[in-house]
Write an enzyme that holds these catalytic residues in place. Structure first.
Site, short mmCIF file in Angstrom:
data_model
loop_
_atom_site.label_atom_id
_atom_site.label_comp_id
_atom_site.label_asym_id
_atom_site.label_seq_id
_atom_site.Cartn_x
_atom_site.Cartn_y
_atom_site.Cartn_z
N ASP A 238 0.82 -1.22 0.00
CA ASP A 238 0.00 0.00 0.00
C ASP A 238 0.85 1.27 0.00
OD1 ASP A 238 -2.26 -1.70 0.30
OD2 ASP A 238 -1.88 -1.76 2.45
N LYS B 117 1.87 2.12 -5.11
CA LYS B 117 2.48 1.58 -6.33
C LYS B 117 1.62 1.88 -7.56
CE LYS B 117 2.97 -2.62 -4.58
NZ LYS B 117 2.87 -2.40 -3.13
N GLY C 230 -4.32 -4.85 -4.75
CA GLY C 230 -5.43 -4.05 -5.27
C GLY C 230 -4.98 -2.63 -5.46
N HIS C 231 -5.25 -2.08 -6.63
CA HIS C 231 -5.04 -0.65 -6.73
C HIS C 231 -6.02 0.00 -7.70
CE1 HIS C 231 -1.75 -2.36 -9.31
NE2 HIS C 231 -2.49 -1.73 -10.17
N GLN D 214 2.18 -6.19 -3.05
CA GLN D 214 2.50 -6.17 -1.61
C GLN D 214 3.82 -5.40 -1.37
OE1 GLN D 214 1.70 -9.70 -2.85
NE2 GLN D 214 -0.36 -8.90 -2.67
P1 IMP Z 1 -2.59 -12.86 2.24
O1 IMP Z 1 -1.64 -12.36 1.20
O2 IMP Z 1 -4.04 -12.68 1.88
O3 IMP Z 1 -2.27 -14.26 2.68
O4 IMP Z 1 -2.38 -11.96 3.57
C1 IMP Z 1 -1.19 -12.02 4.34
C2 IMP Z 1 -0.81 -10.66 4.88
O5 IMP Z 1 -0.42 -9.81 3.80
C3 IMP Z 1 -1.93 -9.92 5.60
O6 IMP Z 1 -1.38 -9.13 6.64
C4 IMP Z 1 -2.50 -8.99 4.53
O7 IMP Z 1 -3.13 -7.87 5.08
C5 IMP Z 1 -1.23 -8.62 3.81
N1 IMP Z 1 -1.44 -8.24 2.41
C6 IMP Z 1 -1.70 -9.06 1.37
N2 IMP Z 1 -1.81 -8.36 0.22
C7 IMP Z 1 -1.61 -7.09 0.55
C8 IMP Z 1 -1.56 -5.87 -0.23
O8 IMP Z 1 -1.71 -5.84 -1.47
N3 IMP Z 1 -1.30 -4.73 0.48
C9 IMP Z 1 -1.07 -4.73 1.81
N4 IMP Z 1 -1.11 -5.83 2.57
C10 IMP Z 1 -1.36 -7.00 1.94
#
Ligand code: IMP
Length: 429
Positions: free
Chosen positions: A13, A16, A40-41, A224
């Site tokens: 976040d 990007k 997501g963006h 991420q």
């Molecule tokens: P997962 O990727 O859904 O397994 O989530 C694992 C961790 O990564 C959690 O803390 C989510 O909030 C974080 N996370 C996953 N994708 C994103 C992203 O695009 N932005 C910020 N945090 C993310």
């Protein structure tokens, strides 16, 4: 001129979307190489808003090839509905401008079931996943039982693959008190979607090889951030893929020398969504103000992001591990009028001083930030498009950050608008 990889240097976040969009103008090909629809963006192009999760940002711009690499886990239903939503806004998406690696692994509904059931079981110790099945899908990939896009071509072998997958999943499901799944049920669900996905599938490594030989420019779009990396992040509070620039090679099927410049997207403060250690977190009015001003709500889950001071120790660590050549410093305007600004330069852990974040979760949870206090500024930096438009104290803040993280600023972003960007050094040149 060379290829650029864009990655997040904090917990995701970092903004990007805007920078990738800004840079994708210059690239011929935009490639995703890890993650899934947990990313997501929002892009605003010609006043039309697009919400993208799986599709590379290049799809909303004409004349670009968008590529989903083998390192991405693909939920075919989510992908098709994203394609439909983008097409409904008048953007043409076809196999001529979108290619998905035929060796990419699928996310199935059973992965989402498992992700959500496990999170529920963790009670107060949740990871705070996005609940989209990302972790379980990557588990099946390394467990060598995943269904890949190329498997959709042959019903007989697909049936065998599903049978093997279900031996594992049904055992888990029974343990979690979830109903068993039948082979036929997954087979028929996949049959319904296969004809929509398969036309996009291709040998991405071959396409990228040709792109390189033709001298066309590639933008690798990370999702991420470094601190969520499965190896180098705040484990176990991480995502299940490698989010570092070195993942480009494996996740796209290209040599590592194809990346000529790594741009680390870095927010001028820190945020995190989900659980896990966060040494500079501000559980006070300042944290609240940063969250409100920065509109810090997750794009995918709508969750409120935790906010805190800029942590130079963490960004320096990520810069070293990822080989970041320059940063794009985003959301600088959110700090306008905040008052003096703390920047973390080290930690005290059990009485010892650290200039890095150790790997142990216990140490990470006990890390007390050591702050350097920098002057804030009252003027508005919103919309600044040159160094000259920035107050002297803002420039000092940026320069001090560069020193502390040992990486120069290549771009500065001063509002969500695409043009409100200061170019210091062109990553493509
Ligand atoms: P997962 O990727 O859904 O397994 O989530 C694992 C961790 O990564 C959690 O803390 C989510 O909030 C974080 N996370 C996953 N994708 C994103 C992203 O695009 N932005 C910020 N945090 C993310």
């Amino acid at each position: 001129m060379g290829n650029v990889a864009v990655i997040g240097s904090q917990w995701g976040d970092e903004g990007k979307g805007k920078i990738v969009d800004w840079l994708s103008h210059r690239a011929d090909v935009v490639v995703r190489f890890q993650g899934g629809h947990n990313a997501g963006h929002t892009l605003v192009v010609d006043e039309v808003e697009y919400k993208l999760s799986l599709l590379p940002s290049g799809v909303v711009r004409g004349g670009k090839l968008s590529v989903i690499g083998n390192g991405v886990v693909v939920d075919p239903w989510a992908l098709i509905s994203e394609i439909d939503a983008v097409q409904a806004k008048g953007i043409e998406i076809s196999p001529t401008n979108l290619v998905i690696a035929d060796n990419a692994c699928l996310i199935l509904p059973l992965h989402r079931d498992l992700d959500q059931a496990r999170e529920q079981l963790r009670g107060g110790h949740k990871i705070g996943t996005t609940g989209r099945g990302i972790g379980p899908a990557y588990e099946d990939k390394v467990g060598r039982r995943a269904i890949r896009i190329c498997d959709l071509n042959d019903q007989q072998s697909l049936q065998l693959r599903i049978r093997e997958l279900l031996v594992h999943h049904n055992a888990l499901r029974r343990g979690l008190k979830i109903d068993d799944i039948k082979v036929e049920s997954i087979l028929s669900q996949l049959r319904e979607i296969s004809h929509k996905i398969l036309p996009y599938s291709g040998s991405v490594w071959r396409i990228l090889d040709k792109v390189q030989r033709d001298g066309r420019l590639i933008l690798f779009e990370g999702a991420q951030g470094g601190l969520l990396d499965i190896d180098h992040g705040t484990y176990p509070f991480v995502t299940s893929s490698n989010t570092m620039a070195s993942q480009v090679g494996a996740g796209a099927g290209i040599g590592t020398s194809a990346v000529n410049y790594v741009l680390g997207i870095t927010k001028a403060y820190t945020t995190r969504v989900g659980s896990g250690p966060f040494p500079t977190e501000l559980d006070n009015e300042i944290g609240k103000t940063l969250g409100e001003r920065g509109r810090e709500f997750g794009t995918v889950t709508g969750r409120k992001r935790r906010c805190g001071w800029f942590d130079a120790v963490l960004v320096r660590q990520m810069a070293k591990i990822s080989g970041i050549n320059g940063i794009a410093l985003t959301k600088l305007d959110v700090l306008d009028g905040i008052g003096n600004l703390n920047v973390c330069t080290g930690y005290k852990i059990n009485g010892k001083t650290f200039d890095y974040l150790p790997s142990s979760l216990v140490d990470q949870e006990n890390a007390e930030p050591i702050y350097e206090v920098l002057d804030g500024w009252d003027e508005s930096t919103k919309g600044a498009r040159s160094w000259e438009e920035l107050p002297a104290t803002t420039v000092k803040y940026v320069r001090r950050i560069e020193e502390l993280i040992q990486v120069p600023v290549a771009l500065l972003s001063t509002s969500p608008e695409r043009e409100d960007t200061i170019l210091v050094h062109d990553p493509f040149s």
